[in-house]
Structure formats: C-alpha cells, structure tokens
Enzyme design. Structure first.
Site, PDB file in Angstrom:
ATOM      1  N   SER A  28     -19.698  45.121 -49.497  1.00  0.00           N
ATOM      2  CA  SER A  28     -20.473  46.220 -48.903  1.00  0.00           C
ATOM      3  C   SER A  28     -20.244  46.298 -47.404  1.00  0.00           C
ATOM      4  O   SER A  28     -20.382  45.303 -46.684  1.00  0.00           O
ATOM      5  CB  SER A  28     -21.972  45.992 -49.113  1.00  0.00           C
ATOM      6  N   HIS A  58     -19.241  51.210 -50.572  1.00  0.00           N
ATOM      7  CA  HIS A  58     -17.955  50.814 -51.155  1.00  0.00           C
ATOM      8  C   HIS A  58     -17.076  52.057 -51.235  1.00  0.00           C
ATOM      9  O   HIS A  58     -17.559  53.171 -51.351  1.00  0.00           O
ATOM     10  CB  HIS A  58     -18.144  50.239 -52.561  1.00  0.00           C
ATOM     11  N   HIS A  80     -20.360  45.778 -59.879  1.00  0.00           N
ATOM     12  CA  HIS A  80     -21.300  44.651 -59.930  1.00  0.00           C
ATOM     13  C   HIS A  80     -21.929  44.555 -61.312  1.00  0.00           C
ATOM     14  O   HIS A  80     -22.098  45.565 -61.999  1.00  0.00           O
ATOM     15  CB  HIS A  80     -22.428  44.851 -58.911  1.00  0.00           C
ATOM     16  N   TYR A  82     -24.958  44.294 -61.907  1.00  0.00           N
ATOM     17  CA  TYR A  82     -26.213  45.046 -61.967  1.00  0.00           C
ATOM     18  C   TYR A  82     -26.027  46.536 -62.221  1.00  0.00           C
ATOM     19  O   TYR A  82     -26.975  47.246 -62.500  1.00  0.00           O
ATOM     20  CB  TYR A  82     -27.046  44.821 -60.693  1.00  0.00           C
ATOM     21  N   GLU A  83     -24.780  47.016 -62.141  1.00  0.00           N
ATOM     22  CA  GLU A  83     -24.587  48.458 -62.365  1.00  0.00           C
ATOM     23  C   GLU A  83     -24.746  48.815 -63.832  1.00  0.00           C
ATOM     24  O   GLU A  83     -25.413  49.780 -64.170  1.00  0.00           O
ATOM     25  CB  GLU A  83     -23.218  48.888 -61.837  1.00  0.00           C
ATOM     26  N   ALA A 110     -21.158  40.810 -48.803  1.00  0.00           N
ATOM     27  CA  ALA A 110     -22.283  40.748 -47.878  1.00  0.00           C
ATOM     28  C   ALA A 110     -23.306  39.801 -48.506  1.00  0.00           C
ATOM     29  O   ALA A 110     -23.487  39.823 -49.725  1.00  0.00           O
ATOM     30  CB  ALA A 110     -22.881  42.129 -47.681  1.00  0.00           C
ATOM     31  N   MET A 205     -25.111  39.238 -54.653  1.00  0.00           N
ATOM     32  CA  MET A 205     -25.131  39.840 -55.997  1.00  0.00           C
ATOM     33  C   MET A 205     -23.732  40.071 -56.563  1.00  0.00           C
ATOM     34  O   MET A 205     -23.559  40.913 -57.440  1.00  0.00           O
ATOM     35  CB  MET A 205     -25.867  41.183 -55.940  1.00  0.00           C
ATOM     36  N   SER A 206     -22.757  39.342 -56.066  1.00  0.00           N
ATOM     37  CA  SER A 206     -21.381  39.630 -56.523  1.00  0.00           C
ATOM     38  C   SER A 206     -20.542  38.361 -56.511  1.00  0.00           C
ATOM     39  O   SER A 206     -21.065  37.253 -56.541  1.00  0.00           O
ATOM     40  CB  SER A 206     -20.743  40.681 -55.603  1.00  0.00           C
ATOM     41  N   ASN A 229     -28.220  39.470 -43.313  1.00  0.00           N
ATOM     42  CA  ASN A 229     -29.669  39.282 -43.123  1.00  0.00           C
ATOM     43  C   ASN A 229     -30.028  37.837 -43.431  1.00  0.00           C
ATOM     44  O   ASN A 229     -29.267  37.131 -44.092  1.00  0.00           O
ATOM     45  CB  ASN A 229     -30.461  40.206 -44.071  1.00  0.00           C
ATOM     46  N   HIS A 241     -30.671  47.719 -48.660  1.00  0.00           N
ATOM     47  CA  HIS A 241     -29.227  47.980 -48.750  1.00  0.00           C
ATOM     48  C   HIS A 241     -28.746  48.690 -47.481  1.00  0.00           C
ATOM     49  O   HIS A 241     -27.633  48.443 -47.006  1.00  0.00           O
ATOM     50  CB  HIS A 241     -28.922  48.802 -50.007  1.00  0.00           C
TER      51      HIS A 241
HETATM   52  N1  HPA Z   1     -29.691  38.932 -51.239  1.00  0.00           N
HETATM   53  C1  HPA Z   1     -28.795  39.346 -52.143  1.00  0.00           C
HETATM   54  N2  HPA Z   1     -27.732  40.055 -51.848  1.00  0.00           N
HETATM   55  C2  HPA Z   1     -27.533  40.362 -50.554  1.00  0.00           C
HETATM   56  C3  HPA Z   1     -28.433  39.967 -49.551  1.00  0.00           C
HETATM   57  C4  HPA Z   1     -29.562  39.203 -49.914  1.00  0.00           C
HETATM   58  O1  HPA Z   1     -30.401  38.813 -49.085  1.00  0.00           O
HETATM   59  N3  HPA Z   1     -27.939  40.450 -48.375  1.00  0.00           N
HETATM   60  C5  HPA Z   1     -26.783  41.105 -48.674  1.00  0.00           C
HETATM   61  N4  HPA Z   1     -26.534  41.059 -49.987  1.00  0.00           N
END
Ligand code: HPA
Length: 267
Positions: A28, A58, A80, A82-83, A110, A205-206, A229, A241
């Site tokens: 991302s 993306h 992903h 989750y999609e 990310a 998440m990937s 973050n 996001h």
């Molecule tokens: N958690 C999960 N996926 C992420 C995060 C997070 O804090 N930051 C960027 N992708």
C-alpha cells in the site's frame, strides 16, 4: 515446463522474452516504484486469472523492464486474503513470476509497529513471520510439495544484500518478525499486546501467504515493511487505511534507496 504457458506467451509478446531476475510486490502506498521501471506495464485486467486487486493505494499493473540494470517484474497491486477469503489469491501471479525465470521475490508491505523503538516511517527487513491468521495458501495442494520447510523462508543471502545496501545508503533498516492478521479490520489493542508477547515486531494483512507460495515455487524470498503507524493501543494516532496511504511514502523513500542499491550491486 511453464505452469501457465498461455499467460507466459501473452506477457512475452508485450514485454519481450528476456528472463526476469527479480519479482517485486509493492505494498500500500508504495506504487511509485513501478514508475521507475524502464519497461512495459500490463494491466492485470489483460491477464486472465490475475486478481482484481481493487484495494485503493495499489496500482494493478504488472510492469516488466529494467530497474538499475536488472530485469524485474513489478506487481503494482496484490490481492489480499481479506478481499475474497482466498489465502492463495496471489498464486497465479507468483507462478507467472517463476515462469518468467525469476530467481527471487522481494515483497513489500505497509505495517504497524509493535516496537516503541521502531517509529512510523521506519523500514523493517523481515527475519521471520508468524501466521497469526492460522491460514495457509497451500491447503488443498495435493502433492507432497505442500510440506514446505519455512526454517529459512527469508533468504539469508538476500537479506545480507539488503542489509549491505541499507548500510551503504546510510538507511536505518530494522530487522524483525512480521505477524499476519487476516484483516480487513485492524487489530485490537489486546491482540497487539498478545502478539508482542509472542515475539512479533510488526503487524500487517499481507505478505505471509505470498512468502509461503513463493517458497513452495522455489523462489528465494525477502520482504520489507514500511511502518505506517504504531499498532493499536501503542499510540494516540488514529489507525486507518487513509493514514496508511499517507504515511507509506516516508518509509518508501528509504525502501527505494535500499532496493535500487541492492539491484545495482546484483550485476
Ligand atoms: N495493522 C495491520 N495492517 C497494517 C497496519 C496495522 O497497524 N498498518 C498498516 N497495515
């Protein structure tokens, strides 16, 4: 024998037949690296069976060409779990990468940081992972090839090259363990406290299913997170996001320096 001969000829007809050396999956907010490649962009929509990759931030193109003198295949978007609930969503693109002749995959993502000493804007080279989702993209694979060893999933020699490149560029690159949560909701603070105790340094998440698939296919693997973050509960910063996309470019500058230098040193 290529696994996907028709896709391979379609791609070669547009991008040429020279073998690709390295595959890159962009996370991302990291898409601009694809723009630095001197080559051909093929929209996923032109590649039958490729994922829709409809997550904002993306750019769903396969870009094949030269980056720092190395022939690369850049996946501007990833699918992903989750999609659509499919942990093997990236299997076809990775098979195609293997068909194109690649020796290695470098995945980027990310991630949220679990380590107060690894702030937003940092980059982290994955030393290992925890599949906290409990999912596996090889479930259903019928052959003994499914029993993939994951002891040195993140290739020590490739990691050493990335480390040397980071040092040469004076980029601080952390090393750490990435925990895969399925998403798409972010983690709770309790989940973050739990996974920290279990030994993770970053969360996302990937990447993990792709790494398992790439190892299954015999590709060498490395992966780098950009910290967008602090993970849930570790700071007052709002997690979203939009925030991920806004923060990714900070780490992306470092990531690009490390990647470019690594490729340059591969000649
Ligand atoms: N958690 C999960 N996926 C992420 C995060 C997070 O804090 N930051 C960027 N992708």
């Amino acid at each position: 024998m290529p696994r996907n001969p028709e896709l391979l000829s379609l791609i070669r007809a547009r991008a040429g037949t020279d073998p690709v050396r390295i595959g890159l999956i962009l996370g991302s907010g990291l898409g601009h690296i694809a723009g630095a490649v001197d080559g051909v962009a093929i929209p996923y929509g032109d590649l039958p069976g490729f994922p829709h990759a409809g997550v904002s931030g993306h750019d769903p193109n396969l870009v094949i060409g030269d980056l720092e003198g190395v022939r690369v295949a850049v996946f501007g978007g990833r699918a992903h779990y989750y999609e659509k609930g499919d942990p093997a969503a990236m299997r076809l693109p990775l098979e195609v990468l293997q068909d194109l002749g690649a020796e290695a995959l470098i995945a980027t993502n990310a991630a949220g940081s679990l380590d107060p000493a690894m702030p937003t804007g940092s980059i982290m080279c994955l030393s290992d992972h925890i599949s906290f989702s409990g999912l596996n993209p090889l479930i259903g694979e019928a052959t003994d090839a499914r029993f993939v060893p994951m002891t040195e999933a993140y290739d020590p020699a490739l990691r050493a090259r990335l480390r040397a490149a980071a040092d040469a560029e004076a980029v601080k690159m952390f090393d750490g363990v990435y925990a895969w949560f399925s998403g798409p909701s972010f983690e709770t603070p309790a989940e973050i406290r739990a996974i920290r105790i279990l030994g993770a340094d970053a969360v996302g998440m990937s990447t993990v299913p792709e790494v398992i698939l790439a190892r299954f296919l015999g590709l060498r693997v490395a992966a780098i997170s950009t910290v967008t973050n602090m993970a849930a509960g570790l700071s007052d910063e709002a997690i979203s996001h939009d925030h991920t996309k806004a923060m990714a470019p900070i780490g992306a500058v470092k990531l690009e320096k490390v990647l470019r230098r690594t490729l340059r040193e591969m000649h």
